[in-house]
Each structure stands twice: as structure tokens, then as C-alpha cells.
Design a protein around this motif. Structure first.
Motif, PDB file in Angstrom:
ATOM      1  N   LEU A 165       0.826  -1.203   0.000  1.00  0.00           N
ATOM      2  CA  LEU A 165       0.000   0.000   0.000  1.00  0.00           C
ATOM      3  C   LEU A 165       0.864   1.258   0.000  1.00  0.00           C
ATOM      4  O   LEU A 165       0.604   2.215  -0.746  1.00  0.00           O
ATOM      5  N   ILE A 166       1.891   1.267   0.837  1.00  0.00           N
ATOM      6  CA  ILE A 166       2.759   2.443   0.931  1.00  0.00           C
ATOM      7  C   ILE A 166       3.534   2.639  -0.368  1.00  0.00           C
ATOM      8  O   ILE A 166       3.714   3.773  -0.834  1.00  0.00           O
ATOM      9  N   ASP A 167       3.986   1.542  -0.994  1.00  0.00           N
ATOM     10  CA  ASP A 167       4.704   1.646  -2.272  1.00  0.00           C
ATOM     11  C   ASP A 167       3.822   2.231  -3.362  1.00  0.00           C
ATOM     12  O   ASP A 167       4.329   2.828  -4.327  1.00  0.00           O
ATOM     13  N   ARG A 168       2.503   2.073  -3.212  1.00  0.00           N
ATOM     14  CA  ARG A 168       1.569   2.654  -4.188  1.00  0.00           C
ATOM     15  C   ARG A 168       1.231   4.104  -3.869  1.00  0.00           C
ATOM     16  O   ARG A 168       0.393   4.714  -4.520  1.00  0.00           O
ATOM     17  N   GLY A 169       1.853   4.652  -2.842  1.00  0.00           N
ATOM     18  CA  GLY A 169       1.641   6.054  -2.505  1.00  0.00           C
ATOM     19  C   GLY A 169       0.683   6.291  -1.359  1.00  0.00           C
ATOM     20  O   GLY A 169       0.313   7.435  -1.087  1.00  0.00           O
ATOM     21  N   ALA A 170       0.266   5.216  -0.687  1.00  0.00           N
ATOM     22  CA  ALA A 170      -0.701   5.376   0.393  1.00  0.00           C
ATOM     23  C   ALA A 170      -0.019   5.801   1.693  1.00  0.00           C
ATOM     24  O   ALA A 170       1.173   5.591   1.899  1.00  0.00           O
ATOM     25  N   THR A 171      -0.807   6.413   2.552  1.00  0.00           N
ATOM     26  CA  THR A 171      -0.403   6.721   3.918  1.00  0.00           C
ATOM     27  C   THR A 171      -1.136   5.742   4.828  1.00  0.00           C
ATOM     28  O   THR A 171      -2.354   5.621   4.749  1.00  0.00           O
ATOM     29  N   VAL A 172      -0.381   5.040   5.675  1.00  0.00           N
ATOM     30  CA  VAL A 172      -0.974   3.994   6.510  1.00  0.00           C
ATOM     31  C   VAL A 172      -0.776   4.342   7.981  1.00  0.00           C
ATOM     32  O   VAL A 172       0.347   4.590   8.423  1.00  0.00           O
ATOM     33  N   VAL A 173      -1.894   4.371   8.717  1.00  0.00           N
ATOM     34  CA  VAL A 173      -1.871   4.623  10.156  1.00  0.00           C
ATOM     35  C   VAL A 173      -2.485   3.410  10.846  1.00  0.00           C
ATOM     36  O   VAL A 173      -3.582   2.981  10.483  1.00  0.00           O
ATOM     37  N   VAL A 174      -1.777   2.866  11.831  1.00  0.00           N
ATOM     38  CA  VAL A 174      -2.225   1.664  12.525  1.00  0.00           C
ATOM     39  C   VAL A 174      -2.325   1.952  14.017  1.00  0.00           C
ATOM     40  O   VAL A 174      -1.397   2.470  14.624  1.00  0.00           O
ATOM     41  N   ILE A 175      -3.477   1.621  14.605  1.00  0.00           N
ATOM     42  CA  ILE A 175      -3.644   1.665  16.059  1.00  0.00           C
ATOM     43  C   ILE A 175      -3.329   0.265  16.556  1.00  0.00           C
ATOM     44  O   ILE A 175      -4.001  -0.691  16.183  1.00  0.00           O
ATOM     45  N   GLU A 176      -2.310   0.127  17.401  1.00  0.00           N
ATOM     46  CA  GLU A 176      -1.836  -1.223  17.691  1.00  0.00           C
ATOM     47  C   GLU A 176      -1.136  -1.323  19.041  1.00  0.00           C
ATOM     48  O   GLU A 176      -0.557  -0.354  19.532  1.00  0.00           O
ATOM     49  N   HIS A 177      -1.197  -2.544  19.633  1.00  0.00           N
ATOM     50  CA  HIS A 177      -0.467  -2.887  20.851  1.00  0.00           C
ATOM     51  C   HIS A 177       0.638  -3.902  20.579  1.00  0.00           C
ATOM     52  O   HIS A 177       1.544  -4.045  21.396  1.00  0.00           O
ATOM     53  N   GLN A 178       0.536  -4.626  19.473  1.00  0.00           N
ATOM     54  CA  GLN A 178       1.427  -5.744  19.210  1.00  0.00           C
ATOM     55  C   GLN A 178       2.858  -5.245  18.981  1.00  0.00           C
ATOM     56  O   GLN A 178       3.111  -4.363  18.160  1.00  0.00           O
ATOM     57  N   LEU A 179       3.823  -5.822  19.706  1.00  0.00           N
ATOM     58  CA  LEU A 179       5.182  -5.285  19.720  1.00  0.00           C
ATOM     59  C   LEU A 179       5.895  -5.460  18.384  1.00  0.00           C
ATOM     60  O   LEU A 179       6.726  -4.626  18.013  1.00  0.00           O
ATOM     61  N   ASP A 180       5.606  -6.531  17.639  1.00  0.00           N
ATOM     62  CA  ASP A 180       6.212  -6.677  16.312  1.00  0.00           C
ATOM     63  C   ASP A 180       5.810  -5.526  15.403  1.00  0.00           C
ATOM     64  O   ASP A 180       6.644  -4.987  14.654  1.00  0.00           O
ATOM     65  N   MET A 181       4.545  -5.154  15.452  1.00  0.00           N
ATOM     66  CA  MET A 181       4.057  -4.057  14.629  1.00  0.00           C
ATOM     67  C   MET A 181       4.672  -2.730  15.071  1.00  0.00           C
ATOM     68  O   MET A 181       5.103  -1.921  14.243  1.00  0.00           O
ATOM     69  N   ILE A 182       4.721  -2.512  16.372  1.00  0.00           N
ATOM     70  CA  ILE A 182       5.303  -1.273  16.891  1.00  0.00           C
ATOM     71  C   ILE A 182       6.772  -1.167  16.488  1.00  0.00           C
ATOM     72  O   ILE A 182       7.236  -0.107  16.057  1.00  0.00           O
ATOM     73  N   ALA A 183       7.513  -2.272  16.615  1.00  0.00           N
ATOM     74  CA  ALA A 183       8.958  -2.252  16.368  1.00  0.00           C
ATOM     75  C   ALA A 183       9.311  -1.992  14.912  1.00  0.00           C
ATOM     76  O   ALA A 183      10.408  -1.510  14.616  1.00  0.00           O
ATOM     77  N   ARG A 184       8.386  -2.274  13.992  1.00  0.00           N
ATOM     78  CA  ARG A 184       8.709  -2.132  12.568  1.00  0.00           C
ATOM     79  C   ARG A 184       8.060  -0.914  11.927  1.00  0.00           C
ATOM     80  O   ARG A 184       8.045  -0.767  10.710  1.00  0.00           O
ATOM     81  N   ALA A 185       7.534  -0.012  12.750  1.00  0.00           N
ATOM     82  CA  ALA A 185       6.925   1.209  12.228  1.00  0.00           C
ATOM     83  C   ALA A 185       7.996   2.185  11.742  1.00  0.00           C
ATOM     84  O   ALA A 185       9.152   2.141  12.166  1.00  0.00           O
ATOM     85  N   ASP A 186       7.586   3.092  10.843  1.00  0.00           N
ATOM     86  CA  ASP A 186       8.464   4.194  10.437  1.00  0.00           C
ATOM     87  C   ASP A 186       8.374   5.352  11.422  1.00  0.00           C
ATOM     88  O   ASP A 186       9.330   6.110  11.588  1.00  0.00           O
TER      89      ASP A 186
END
Length: 766
Positions: free
Chosen positions: A695-716
């Protein structure tokens, strides 16, 4: 079922379980221990735990009651298994929302409010009556204006009327009063008004009559006036016809039109307290019962401890014990007056838990469906203590879970798989956590892998500012969301994440596409093919190939089996006995008529096509109106679903991924995901990351509400809300890159992210 002795009564003994995709599963589950069932989504965990063990336990327990009582209990069919022995009476605590209505609150759902009412009736001054009078559902206690709801619907008169027009010109701007309609005739034929006179020229008396008059006899009616009717103003008629009913029950009424005309606000008499003046006058230490219900649970606990009246000696400890459970389970930010309809699935599950934590029962089975959903890592540690507390009281705890911190707290792990759907349904590992780390299964590999911290974040292409946000508990928050990157918004439950993103951000930028785990609209006839829009093209292909009507290939239209009406099953009502649900004898569960099933497309009939898994259908259909949708379903990890899979059978995570699949074809948009890892195995989260990257490579902006540490650790980019929940939250604690938070961040999220970064594996730290 076959009967043969189990090796020990210390184990729940399962032999030959075949529910759904289970492949003759045989397993012994230790009693009085915490057993966690793991595996990728669709591997058969729920089929084994809920559809087999829990269903049979509850079925056998229900059989001990009379047929009269059984008729009023949930009905459970006998699971498909050879042996199910040594079962405990089970209590299932799932993620289904509590539901209820506007009169159902956290206080009523947990029974805490009943204790508070008793306390006020004994200790409150002045004495106003016994405990029933403190209920907003009791006629003697409720506010007479709002009838105990605490809010009233107000009709916006300026939006309802166009005062530049006359009645004949449609001055009443509500479709239910449209020109020519029977309600409109009650005004133009009343003889009380000049129907061509603009409303702005009405006298005060005429305006009052049009709006408010009631039960007025009509002396000179027009020809269309009913002979025995009396006049009623527009506002009382709307209140009587619409406000007293559920809007969803009113046929032909557009919800958006209703929302334009009617606003809900606090009751002007009780100001949202729900109770009448007499009851609100009764106080303990200067606070009435409404004040107690409005406080956050964490604050209420301190207020309860201050009550030292002799008559309260036995009630205060019992009440504090119950309220403490809400705090311990991570719901200290809620108030007892919070309506249950506003709770998330995870919050609903934890509220249900409170009812059982104080129970004196033992030798029970407590069965949980992903209890970590919606919980910050800090609160997961608290949850583990509560699960251990249930186990230490002599109960068996069964947990279906993906969270590594729950898995490592288990005494015993049963890993299902290896894949999903037809590729799953077997036990691939059974043992303790240490052995699981060494196992060559998706769960074992995920638990033993090293933590991954994003040290090379993408560069934003711009910024989307949110200024002075004050929704709910937000404290005048101003923050900017980076464009063209992955932003993760974190914080403990109730810290203001959803208020910031789902409310403030989405309101500021209406183009935002929000993808949550909410229910997908549709009936029990809705399925994967109908939701993705491919059933229409499939029916057209059948029609073209066989020179037949497309309606013949719809189980909801001309092709429906006449016996089961296209449902595939029939139900026989046996009065006080349980109804019998059986496969339709005419169509054998295929849902279609014999005529429809005679026609084929590339060797398969319509029922066989709908029975295909997505992966199989992708190889079968190359048509441009079908193939891309199937490819997107495979991308989001739903290749194991069948085209005819009912939407009602999908989990929250599957619903979210199905919604995502319908959006993947778009480009350059702003997406908000609300806890997309819920219901996902650790290995499935890698697939989710690939999708978000696409999605981001296609130009999208992605916002995630999350608690999971894998997701948090790999955010920009991270935005951490807090520092606590409720009124102690609502602020931005940190914003920046992940590595920066690990190095210098403060607060609960930073603490657990550092723990994650320093662990050898994503699930190794406890």
C-alpha cells in the motif's frame, strides 16, 4: 460416540475430533492447568476448543435440566468426535460484544451496581428507600423526563422547517411529511392554516399550533380530513411516531436524514444522571450514586475505601473486591455508567471475566477466546496473573491465543496446523513452552526468532496536521501524521488512541478509509463471493455458458431449493425439545434446485464452484472481473476460505482482512487500521507487513492503532498516547522513530519495547 476408558481422569480426553477442518484429532488436555492453543488463523484451534470441547460440555450440562428449561437455554449440537470424556462444566468467555441496550451499563453487567445500590440504601443520607429505588430502570427511581436513559433526542426545528416556504411548497423538510403524503394531509386539510402562506409570516399562535398543539378538535376540516381525527402538532407527532421506536424498525426512513434532524443530548432535567431528584439527593460523603457511576473505576476504588459507616462493614470489602478486579484486568479507565453497547469486543470479554474472578466455584473449565485482544503489553501481564488465579483455585483454563506473552505463561501448549483450512486441522506440537521454541512449526519458529527493530525508517513525503483535538479524553492535542509511511499509534487501553485517529484524524480528513474489525453487514445468506462482488460475474458466466437465466444460479432467487429456501439446512421445531437442524434432504446442503445443478461451467456446477477454496478458485477463474478479487483475498491470507463461506462464521481478524481485500485495488489513499493484528498468528503478521508495504509503495499513507510489539517495532513513525488511561491519558507521550523510543522513550510502551528489543526471541521475555 464410542465409549472407552480414558487413561486418567486428570485429563480431558479427546479422540477422533472431526468438527469443521479437524482431521481425527486426538489429544489429552491436562486439568487444573493453563493450556494455550496456538496455530495460524484457520488452523482448527476454535474448532477443537469451542466447537468440540466447549460445545459438548455445555450440551451435556444442559441435558441435566428439564426439557422446559432446555428450550430456553442455548442449543448445542453433538460434536463430531469418537470420544469426549472427563469434561468439566465450562464457562466460555468470548469476544462477542455484550450488546444490550441503552439501559445496560458496565455496572449492571458486572453486578457491581447492585452492591452500590444496596450500600446507598443502607448508608446514604437522607434515607429515600430501599435498593430498587436507586435503579434508573425502576419507575420510582428513574428521571421522569428521560425515563432513566440520561439523554433525550432533540428535534432541530431550524432543519425540520424551511420557513421561506408554505405547507403546499413542502415547508416540512422531512420525507415522512412529504407533499401529498398522509401526514402532510393532516396539516393542509385541518382548516387551521393558510396553506399558501410562507411559514415566516405565521403569527406566534399559528406557529405554536403547527409545532406543539395536541388533541385539538377540528371544526372546519378540508375534504381529505379523517372524520374522527383530532389535530396533533408536528413535533408531538414525530415524537410519537419516531422517537419512541427504534429507527431501524421504521420502514423507508433514511438514517442520514434522521441524523440531520435529530440530535441526542443530556437530559435537561437530570443532566445525564438518569435518576430523579429525590434519589440524587441521597449521598454518601457528599456524593450521590450518579457521581459514583460517573467516576473512573480506578478513582472509585479510593472513594469506596473511605466509607467507614458501621452498616457498611460487610458491604465495602465485597464491593472493593469486585471493583479491584476491573482495575486488575486493565479496565480502570471505564466508568460503571458506561453503556455496554459502546464497549469493544476485547473490553466486553474482560467485563465478562469480572463476573467469574470472584466466584467460589472450582473444578470448572474457563475457556477464553484471545483474551489479549485490545490489551497493552502491560495489561497482558496483569491478565496472566488473573488466569493463574483461576487455575490456582482448582480450575482448568483453556486459552485460544496468538500473543507470545500469553503463550509463554502456559503450562501446556497445543499447536494446531500446519496451515489453514484444508491444510490445517492436525496437532503439530504438544508440550511445554521450552520445547515449543525448538519445534519446527510456524509458532515455534516465530517464538524463537530475533526481535526486529526498524532502524531505517522511510522518509515522509509530507505531513497531515491534527490541531487542538479535544474529543473524549484528549487534552488539546496537536500532532502531525507523516505521509507515505507506516505510522503506529500506541498507548495503554483508554489512553486516547482511537479518539485521536478514528475521531479527530478521520474528521479532519474525510478521505480517510477506516478498516476495523466491526461486523460486516449482511444476512446469513451473505458469503465471501457476495461481499467481494464476484458472485454476479460468476452467475453471468454460468448463464452465458448454458443459455439460461442468471437468477437460476442464485440461492436467494430462482435457483433456491424450494424445501430449504436456499439455506442448505432445515429446522424442525419440537416445542419444548431442542429444534433439529439438519441437512436439507432435497438439495443435500447444496442450496440449489436440481435444474440449476444440471448446468455446468468447465465441468463444475454452481454449488461445486461456491464450495471451492479461494486458492482453488484462483486457478479456475481467469476472467478480469473475478481473478483480481481472488488474488487480493490470497494476498491478505484468506486463501483457505470457500467462496460460499457465510460472513457470520468469520472471526474479527478475518472480517478485517476481507475488508482490506476490497480496498487493495485502490492507490494513493489514507488508510487507518484498528488493531489489524488481532486474530493473527505471528507468521501471519509478516504477511500483513508485506500488504502494508505494498500500500505504501503505491503512494498510500498507513496509520495503525496497535499494541502488538512486532508491529510497533517495525513502524516508520510512532505516536505514543498516555501516560495512563481515561482522564490520566489523552496526551502525546512520544513521537518519533522506533530506535529513538528504544533509546530514550519513557512510559509503559517504551518499557515493553525495550524488553522486546533486548529479548532473544519475540516471545521469550516474560
Amino acid at each position: 460416540m464410542l465409549k472407552r476408558p480414558s487413561p486418567s481422569t486428570d485429563f480431558i480426553h479427546v479422540v477422533g475430533a472431526r468438527e469443521n477442518n479437524l482431521r481425527n484429532v486426538s489429544v489429552d488436555i491436562p486439568k487444573k492447568r493453563i493450556t494455550v492453543f496456538t496455530g495460524v488463523s484457520g488452523s482448527g484451534k476454535s474448532s477443537l476448543v469451542f466447537d468440540t470441547i466447549a460445545a459438548e460440555s455445555q450440551r451435556q450440562l444442559n441435558d441435566t435440566f428439564s426439557t422446559f428449561v432446555r428450550h430456553r437455554l442455548p442449543h448445542h449440537a453433538q460434536p463430531d468426535a469418537d470420544v469426549l470424556e472427563n469434561l468439566c462444566a465450562s464457562i466460555v468467555i468470548d469476544q462477542r460484544r455484550l450488546g444490550g441496550n441503552a439501559r445496560s451499563t458496565v455496572g449492571t453487567a458486572t453486578d457491581i451496581l447492585a452492591l452500590i445500590r444496596l450500600l446507598f440504601s443502607r448508608v446514604g443520607q437522607p434515607f429515600v428507600g430501599y435498593s430498587n429505588i436507586f435503579s434508573f430502570n425502576h419507575p420510582d427511581g428513574m428521571c421522569p423526563r428521560c425515563e432513566g436513559l440520561g439523554k433525550v433526542d432533540t428535534i432541530d426545528v431550524d432543519r425540520l422547517f424551511d420557513r421561506q416556504r408554505s405547507l403546499n411548497q413542502g415547508a416540512i423538510r422531512f420525507s415522512a411529511f412529504a407533499v401529498g403524503g398522509y401526514r402532510w394531509k393532516r396539516y393542509v386539510h385541518s382548516g387551521l392554516f393558510d396553506n399558501d402562506k410562507p411559514l415566516k409570516d405565521y403569527t406566534d399562535e399559528e406557529w405554536k399550533t403547527l409545532l406543539h398543539a395536541q388533541d385539538v378538535p377540528i371544526l372546519n376540516p378540508g375534504p381529505g380530513w379523517p372524520p374522527t381525527s383530532r389535530y396533533e402538532g408536528v413535533l408531538p407527532r414525530i415524537r410519537r411516531n419516531f422517537l419512541t421506536r427504534s429507527i431501524s424498525e421504521v420502514k423507508g426512513l433514511d438514517r442520514s436524514e434522521w441524523d440531520r434532524l435529530v440530535t441526542a443530548g443530556p437530559c435537561p432535567r437530570c443532566h445525564g444522571a438518569r435518576l430523579n431528584e429525590k434519589v440524587l439527593g441521597c449521598r454518601i460523603d457528599g456524593r450521590n450514586i450518579a457521581d459514583w457511576c460517573a467516576m473512573e473505576v480506578g478513582e472509585l476504588l479510593a472513594v469506596i475505601d473511605e466509607v467507614d459507616a458501621p452498616l457498611a462493614a460487610s458491604m465495602v470489602p465485597a464491593l472493593a473486591y469486585r471493583v479491584q478486579h476491573l482495575v486488575d484486568i486493565g479496565l480502570g479507565y471505564l466508568s460503571l455508567g458506561r453503556e455496554t453497547t459502546s464497549l469493544s469486543g476485547g473490553e466486553s470479554q474482560r467485563v465478562k471475566m469480572v463476573r467469574h474472578l470472584g466466584s467460589g466455584l472450582s473444578d470448572m473449565s474457563y475457556i477464553f477466546d484471545e483474551p489479549s485482544v485490545g490489551l497493552h503489553p502491560r495489561d497482558v501481564a496483569r491478565l496472566n496473573k488473573l488466569l493463574r488465579h483461576l487455575c490456582d483455585k482448582g480450575n482448568t483454563v483453556l486459552v485460544v491465543e496468538h500473543d507470545p506473552d500469553i503463550i509463554v505463561a502456559a503450562d501446556h501448549v497445543i499447536d494446531m496446523g500446519p496451515g489453514a483450512g484444508d491444510a490445517g486441522g492436525t496437532v503439530v506440537f504438544e508440550g511445554d513452552v521450552q520445547a515449543l521454541r525448538q519445534a519446527d512449526t510456524p509458532t515455534g519458529r516465530s517464538l524463537s526468532r530475533a526481535a526486529r527493530i526498524n532502524t531505517t525508517p522511510r522518509t515522509p513525503s509530507g505531513w497531515l496536521p491534527i490541531t487542538h483535538a479535544t474529543q473524549h479524553n484528549l487534552k488539546d492535542v496537536s500532532v502531525s501524521i507523516p505521509m507515505g509511511v507506516l505510522t503506529v499509534v500506541t498507548g495503554v487501553a483508554g489512553s486516547g488512541k482511537s479518539s485521536l485517529i478514528n475521531a479527530a484524524f478521520a474528521r479532519t480528513y474525510p478521505e480517510v478509509v477506516c478498516i476495523d474489525q466491526g461486523a460486516i453487514t449482511g444476512s446469513r445468506r451473505s458469503n465471501t463471493a457476495t461481499y467481494t462482488g464476484i458472485l454476479g460475474p460468476i452467475r453471468s458466466l454460468f448463464a452465458q455458458a448454458n443459455a439460461a437465466s442468471a437468477s437460476l444460479f442464485s440461492a436467494n432467487s430462482g435457483g433456491a431449493c424450494p424445501v430449504c429456501k436456499g439455506l442448505g439446512t432445515t429446522e424442525t421445531d419440537l416445542a419444548f425439545m431442542e429444534p433439529i437442524v439438519s441437512i436439507c434432504e432435497r438439495c443435500q446442503g447444496r442450496r440449489f434446485t436440481e435444474e440449476a445443478l444440471q448446468f455446468r461451467l468447465r465441468g463444475k456446477n454452481i454449488a461445486e464452484v461456491l464450495a471451492m477454496r479461494v486458492a482453488e478458485a484462483s486457478a479456475f477463474f481467469a476472467e478480469p472481473e473475478i481473478a483480481p478479487a481472488l488474488a487480493r483475498l490470497e494476498e491478505v491470507g484468506l486463501a483457505y476460505l470457500s467462496l460460499g463461506q457465510p460472513l457470520s462464521s468469520l472471526s474479527g481478524g478475518e472480517r478485517q482482512r476481507l475488508k482490506l481485500a476490497t480496498e487493495l485495488g485502490q492507490s494513493g489513499r489514507i488508510y487507518v487500521f484498528d488493531e489489524p493484528t488481532s486474530g493473527l498468528h505471528l507468521s501471519d503478521i509478516d504477511r500483513l507487513f508485506r500488504l502494508l508495504d505494498q500500500l505504501i509503495d503505491r503512494g498510500a499513507t498507513v496509520v495503525v492503532i496497535e499494541h502488538q510489539l512486532d508491529m510497533i517495532a517495525r513502524a516508520d513513525w510512532l505516536i505514543d498516547m498516555g501516560p495512563e488511561a481515561g482522564q490520566r491519558g489523552g496526551r502525546v507521550v512520544f513521537e518519533g522513530a522506533v530506535a529513538e523510543m528504544v533509546a530514550r522513550g519513557i512510559g509503559e510502551t517504551a518499557t515493553h519495547l525495550r524488553r522486546y528489543a533486548n529479548s532473544q526471541g519475540s516471545g521469550s521475555a516474560q
